[in-house]
Design a protein around this motif. Structure first.
Motif, PDB file in Angstrom:
ATOM      1  N   ALA A  79       0.816  -1.213   0.000  1.00 48.07           N
ATOM      2  CA  ALA A  79       0.000   0.000   0.000  1.00 48.07           C
ATOM      3  C   ALA A  79       0.851   1.264   0.000  1.00 48.07           C
ATOM      4  O   ALA A  79       0.529   2.232  -0.699  1.00 48.07           O
ATOM      5  CB  ALA A  79      -0.950  -0.013   1.189  1.00 48.07           C
ATOM      6  N   ASN A  80       1.932   1.290   0.783  1.00 45.46           N
ATOM      7  CA  ASN A  80       2.776   2.482   0.821  1.00 45.46           C
ATOM      8  C   ASN A  80       3.432   2.749  -0.525  1.00 45.46           C
ATOM      9  O   ASN A  80       3.471   3.889  -0.981  1.00 45.46           O
ATOM     10  CB  ASN A  80       3.838   2.359   1.922  1.00 45.46           C
ATOM     11  CG  ASN A  80       3.245   2.443   3.301  1.00 45.46           C
ATOM     12  OD1 ASN A  80       2.153   2.979   3.498  1.00 45.46           O
ATOM     13  ND2 ASN A  80       3.947   1.905   4.285  1.00 45.46           N
ATOM     14  N   ALA A  81       3.937   1.706  -1.154  1.00 44.26           N
ATOM     15  CA  ALA A  81       4.524   1.879  -2.485  1.00 44.26           C
ATOM     16  C   ALA A  81       3.454   2.332  -3.467  1.00 44.26           C
ATOM     17  O   ALA A  81       3.687   3.228  -4.289  1.00 44.26           O
ATOM     18  CB  ALA A  81       5.169   0.581  -2.959  1.00 44.26           C
ATOM     19  N   ALA A  82       2.272   1.732  -3.391  1.00 42.14           N
ATOM     20  CA  ALA A  82       1.196   2.089  -4.310  1.00 42.14           C
ATOM     21  C   ALA A  82       0.787   3.546  -4.149  1.00 42.14           C
ATOM     22  O   ALA A  82       0.448   4.214  -5.127  1.00 42.14           O
ATOM     23  CB  ALA A  82      -0.007   1.170  -4.097  1.00 42.14           C
ATOM     24  N   GLU A  83       0.842   4.055  -2.923  1.00 46.23           N
ATOM     25  CA  GLU A  83       0.518   5.465  -2.694  1.00 46.23           C
ATOM     26  C   GLU A  83       1.491   6.367  -3.444  1.00 46.23           C
ATOM     27  O   GLU A  83       1.089   7.286  -4.161  1.00 46.23           O
ATOM     28  CB  GLU A  83       0.565   5.765  -1.194  1.00 46.23           C
ATOM     29  CG  GLU A  83       0.099   7.134  -0.826  1.00 46.23           C
ATOM     30  CD  GLU A  83      -1.394   7.328  -1.044  1.00 46.23           C
ATOM     31  OE1 GLU A  83      -1.765   8.441  -1.474  1.00 46.23           O
ATOM     32  OE2 GLU A  83      -2.175   6.397  -0.807  1.00 46.23           O
ATOM     33  N   ALA A 110      -3.449  -7.198  -2.231  1.00 47.28           N
ATOM     34  CA  ALA A 110      -3.789  -6.704  -3.563  1.00 47.28           C
ATOM     35  C   ALA A 110      -4.864  -5.627  -3.513  1.00 47.28           C
ATOM     36  O   ALA A 110      -4.811  -4.651  -4.269  1.00 47.28           O
ATOM     37  CB  ALA A 110      -4.232  -7.867  -4.442  1.00 47.28           C
ATOM     38  N   ALA A 111      -5.845  -5.785  -2.640  1.00 47.03           N
ATOM     39  CA  ALA A 111      -6.927  -4.802  -2.569  1.00 47.03           C
ATOM     40  C   ALA A 111      -6.391  -3.420  -2.217  1.00 47.03           C
ATOM     41  O   ALA A 111      -6.826  -2.409  -2.786  1.00 47.03           O
ATOM     42  CB  ALA A 111      -7.981  -5.244  -1.564  1.00 47.03           C
ATOM     43  N   ALA A 112      -5.446  -3.359  -1.285  1.00 47.59           N
ATOM     44  CA  ALA A 112      -4.881  -2.065  -0.890  1.00 47.59           C
ATOM     45  C   ALA A 112      -4.149  -1.405  -2.053  1.00 47.59           C
ATOM     46  O   ALA A 112      -4.235  -0.191  -2.237  1.00 47.59           O
ATOM     47  CB  ALA A 112      -3.941  -2.245   0.300  1.00 47.59           C
ATOM     48  N   VAL A 113      -3.438  -2.188  -2.832  1.00 53.24           N
ATOM     49  CA  VAL A 113      -2.721  -1.632  -3.987  1.00 53.24           C
ATOM     50  C   VAL A 113      -3.721  -1.145  -5.035  1.00 53.24           C
ATOM     51  O   VAL A 113      -3.621  -0.022  -5.537  1.00 53.24           O
ATOM     52  CB  VAL A 113      -1.746  -2.678  -4.574  1.00 53.24           C
ATOM     53  CG1 VAL A 113      -1.184  -2.213  -5.917  1.00 53.24           C
ATOM     54  CG2 VAL A 113      -0.620  -2.968  -3.583  1.00 53.24           C
ATOM     55  N   ASP A 167      -6.358   3.896 -26.914  1.00 55.39           N
ATOM     56  CA  ASP A 167      -6.743   5.265 -26.570  1.00 55.39           C
ATOM     57  C   ASP A 167      -5.738   6.267 -27.123  1.00 55.39           C
ATOM     58  O   ASP A 167      -4.690   5.892 -27.634  1.00 55.39           O
ATOM     59  CB  ASP A 167      -6.782   5.433 -25.048  1.00 55.39           C
ATOM     60  CG  ASP A 167      -7.843   4.575 -24.381  1.00 55.39           C
ATOM     61  OD1 ASP A 167      -7.522   3.983 -23.353  1.00 55.39           O
ATOM     62  OD2 ASP A 167      -8.974   4.514 -24.891  1.00 55.39           O
ATOM     63  N   ASP A 168      -6.054   7.530 -26.922  1.00 56.57           N
ATOM     64  CA  ASP A 168      -5.122   8.581 -27.310  1.00 56.57           C
ATOM     65  C   ASP A 168      -3.927   8.580 -26.380  1.00 56.57           C
ATOM     66  O   ASP A 168      -4.066   8.839 -25.184  1.00 56.57           O
ATOM     67  CB  ASP A 168      -5.816   9.947 -27.254  1.00 56.57           C
ATOM     68  CG  ASP A 168      -6.938  10.057 -28.266  1.00 56.57           C
ATOM     69  OD1 ASP A 168      -6.800   9.472 -29.352  1.00 56.57           O
ATOM     70  OD2 ASP A 168      -7.944  10.715 -27.957  1.00 56.57           O
ATOM     71  N   ALA A 169      -2.761   8.281 -26.911  1.00 54.39           N
ATOM     72  CA  ALA A 169      -1.488   8.328 -26.179  1.00 54.39           C
ATOM     73  C   ALA A 169      -1.590   7.687 -24.799  1.00 54.39           C
ATOM     74  O   ALA A 169      -1.339   8.330 -23.792  1.00 54.39           O
ATOM     75  CB  ALA A 169      -1.002   9.766 -26.066  1.00 54.39           C
ATOM     76  N   PRO A 170      -1.946   6.407 -24.719  1.00 53.14           N
ATOM     77  CA  PRO A 170      -2.097   5.792 -23.411  1.00 53.14           C
ATOM     78  C   PRO A 170      -0.775   5.670 -22.656  1.00 53.14           C
ATOM     79  O   PRO A 170       0.296   5.561 -23.246  1.00 53.14           O
ATOM     80  CB  PRO A 170      -2.674   4.412 -23.722  1.00 53.14           C
ATOM     81  CG  PRO A 170      -2.191   4.115 -25.102  1.00 53.14           C
ATOM     82  CD  PRO A 170      -2.148   5.452 -25.800  1.00 53.14           C
ATOM     83  N   VAL A 171      -0.888   5.681 -21.345  1.00 52.02           N
ATOM     84  CA  VAL A 171       0.220   5.370 -20.454  1.00 52.02           C
ATOM     85  C   VAL A 171      -0.112   4.032 -19.818  1.00 52.02           C
ATOM     86  O   VAL A 171      -1.211   3.859 -19.266  1.00 52.02           O
ATOM     87  CB  VAL A 171       0.408   6.453 -19.373  1.00 52.02           C
ATOM     88  CG1 VAL A 171       1.477   6.043 -18.374  1.00 52.02           C
ATOM     89  CG2 VAL A 171       0.756   7.786 -20.023  1.00 52.02           C
ATOM     90  N   VAL A 172       0.797   3.079 -19.924  1.00 52.99           N
ATOM     91  CA  VAL A 172       0.584   1.747 -19.375  1.00 52.99           C
ATOM     92  C   VAL A 172       1.623   1.532 -18.287  1.00 52.99           C
ATOM     93  O   VAL A 172       2.816   1.805 -18.488  1.00 52.99           O
ATOM     94  CB  VAL A 172       0.711   0.665 -20.466  1.00 52.99           C
ATOM     95  CG1 VAL A 172       0.496  -0.723 -19.880  1.00 52.99           C
ATOM     96  CG2 VAL A 172      -0.276   0.937 -21.603  1.00 52.99           C
ATOM     97  N   LEU A 173       1.170   1.048 -17.137  1.00 53.73           N
ATOM     98  CA  LEU A 173       2.052   0.799 -16.006  1.00 53.73           C
ATOM     99  C   LEU A 173       1.952  -0.660 -15.611  1.00 53.73           C
ATOM    100  O   LEU A 173       0.878  -1.136 -15.244  1.00 53.73           O
ATOM    101  CB  LEU A 173       1.676   1.698 -14.823  1.00 53.73           C
ATOM    102  CG  LEU A 173       2.408   1.460 -13.502  1.00 53.73           C
ATOM    103  CD1 LEU A 173       3.913   1.675 -13.650  1.00 53.73           C
ATOM    104  CD2 LEU A 173       1.830   2.365 -12.412  1.00 53.73           C
ATOM    105  N   ILE A 174       3.059  -1.381 -15.710  1.00 56.79           N
ATOM    106  CA  ILE A 174       3.171  -2.746 -15.211  1.00 56.79           C
ATOM    107  C   ILE A 174       3.625  -2.631 -13.763  1.00 56.79           C
ATOM    108  O   ILE A 174       4.611  -1.945 -13.472  1.00 56.79           O
ATOM    109  CB  ILE A 174       4.201  -3.560 -16.017  1.00 56.79           C
ATOM    110  CG1 ILE A 174       3.786  -3.651 -17.485  1.00 56.79           C
ATOM    111  CG2 ILE A 174       4.386  -4.954 -15.411  1.00 56.79           C
ATOM    112  CD1 ILE A 174       4.869  -4.217 -18.391  1.00 56.79           C
ATOM    113  N   LEU A 175       2.913  -3.309 -12.841  1.00 57.32           N
ATOM    114  CA  LEU A 175       3.264  -3.161 -11.434  1.00 57.32           C
ATOM    115  C   LEU A 175       2.835  -4.350 -10.607  1.00 57.32           C
ATOM    116  O   LEU A 175       2.163  -5.250 -11.090  1.00 57.32           O
ATOM    117  CB  LEU A 175       2.629  -1.891 -10.859  1.00 57.32           C
ATOM    118  CG  LEU A 175       1.131  -1.914 -10.577  1.00 57.32           C
ATOM    119  CD1 LEU A 175       0.806  -0.909  -9.485  1.00 57.32           C
ATOM    120  CD2 LEU A 175       0.340  -1.596 -11.811  1.00 57.32           C
ATOM    121  N   GLY A 176       3.259  -4.331  -9.328  1.00 56.66           N
ATOM    122  CA  GLY A 176       2.775  -5.277  -8.338  1.00 56.66           C
ATOM    123  C   GLY A 176       3.766  -6.293  -7.835  1.00 56.66           C
ATOM    124  O   GLY A 176       3.499  -6.950  -6.834  1.00 56.66           O
ATOM    125  N   SER A 177       4.906  -6.442  -8.502  1.00 53.98           N
ATOM    126  CA  SER A 177       5.854  -7.463  -8.079  1.00 53.98           C
ATOM    127  C   SER A 177       7.225  -7.198  -8.695  1.00 53.98           C
ATOM    128  O   SER A 177       7.317  -6.924  -9.897  1.00 53.98           O
ATOM    129  CB  SER A 177       5.370  -8.848  -8.523  1.00 53.98           C
ATOM    130  OG  SER A 177       6.399  -9.799  -8.453  1.00 53.98           O
TER     131      SER A 177
END
Length: 193
Positions: A79-83, A110-113, A167-177
């Motif tokens: 959760a802290n990293a996700a913040e 996972a829910a907190a993230v 979409d128009d110029a999407p930003v994609v973020l891979i995360l979680g591990s």
């Protein structure tokens, strides 16, 4: 020791200036190694931290997205990293659609993230974390839907990226591990030295 003025850090995220200040304070406080102030200034502009709000370079994974898309990677898994990462991602996206690709180990909240990203993301695609006990993609997708996100599942990163809306110029973020981050760096031919 006095004041030291450096450039802003090149690392993405509003939390990075405070991280830089703390690192400099710690280095200036220790006595085992003398580090010139010029080296600390240079570090602000050249530091690289793989899988921590890292924009991926052109490669096999980025090629799966529209030409105007950006692909980012962060190994944050609590959760802290996700913040911090959600604030950084909002700054990077600057109003463009943000799509998440999430894989998490089963011992992580996972829910907190997901809750940290729900207000800013348009969609979430859940993936497994190869070779490690992980939350089932169906479970992650259900959590995302409960948080109000459009959500789907994919068997791997390439499949997830190929399914990102055009979409128009999407930003994609891979995360979680960090394990998933390693998989992403390897798949994009971008493993650190």
């Amino acid at each position: 020791m006095g004041e030291l003025i450096t450039p802003l850090p090149v690392l993405a995220g509003p939390h990075q200036p405070a991280n830089l200040a703390l690192a400099i304070a710690a280095l200036r406080h220790q006595r085992a190694l003398t580090i010139p102030d010029d080296a600390l200034r240079t570090a602000a502009g050249t530091a690289r931290w793989p899988a921590r709000m890292q924009r991926l370079s052109p490669g096999p994974l980025t090629a799966l997205l529209p030409a105007d898309a950006e692909l980012w990677l962060d190994g944050g898994h609590n959760a802290n990293a996700a913040e911090a990462v959600s604030r950084a991602a909002a700054g990077v996206a600057q109003g463009r659609p943000l799509h998440l690709v999430l894989g998490m180990l089963e011992n992580k909240d996972a829910a907190a993230v997901i809750d940290r990203f729900a207000p800013i993301a348009r969609s979430l695609t859940a993936v497994p974390v190869p070779g490690h006990p992980h939350h089932a993609p169906s479970h992650l997708a259900n959590l995302a839907r409960r948080s109000g996100l459009a959500a789907g599942e994919a068997v791997d990163l390439p499949t997830a990226l190929a399914a990102i809306p055009q979409d128009d110029a999407p930003v994609v973020l891979i995360l979680g591990s960090l394990y998933l981050a390693g998989t992403a760096l390897d798949a994009n031919d971008e493993l650190p030295d």
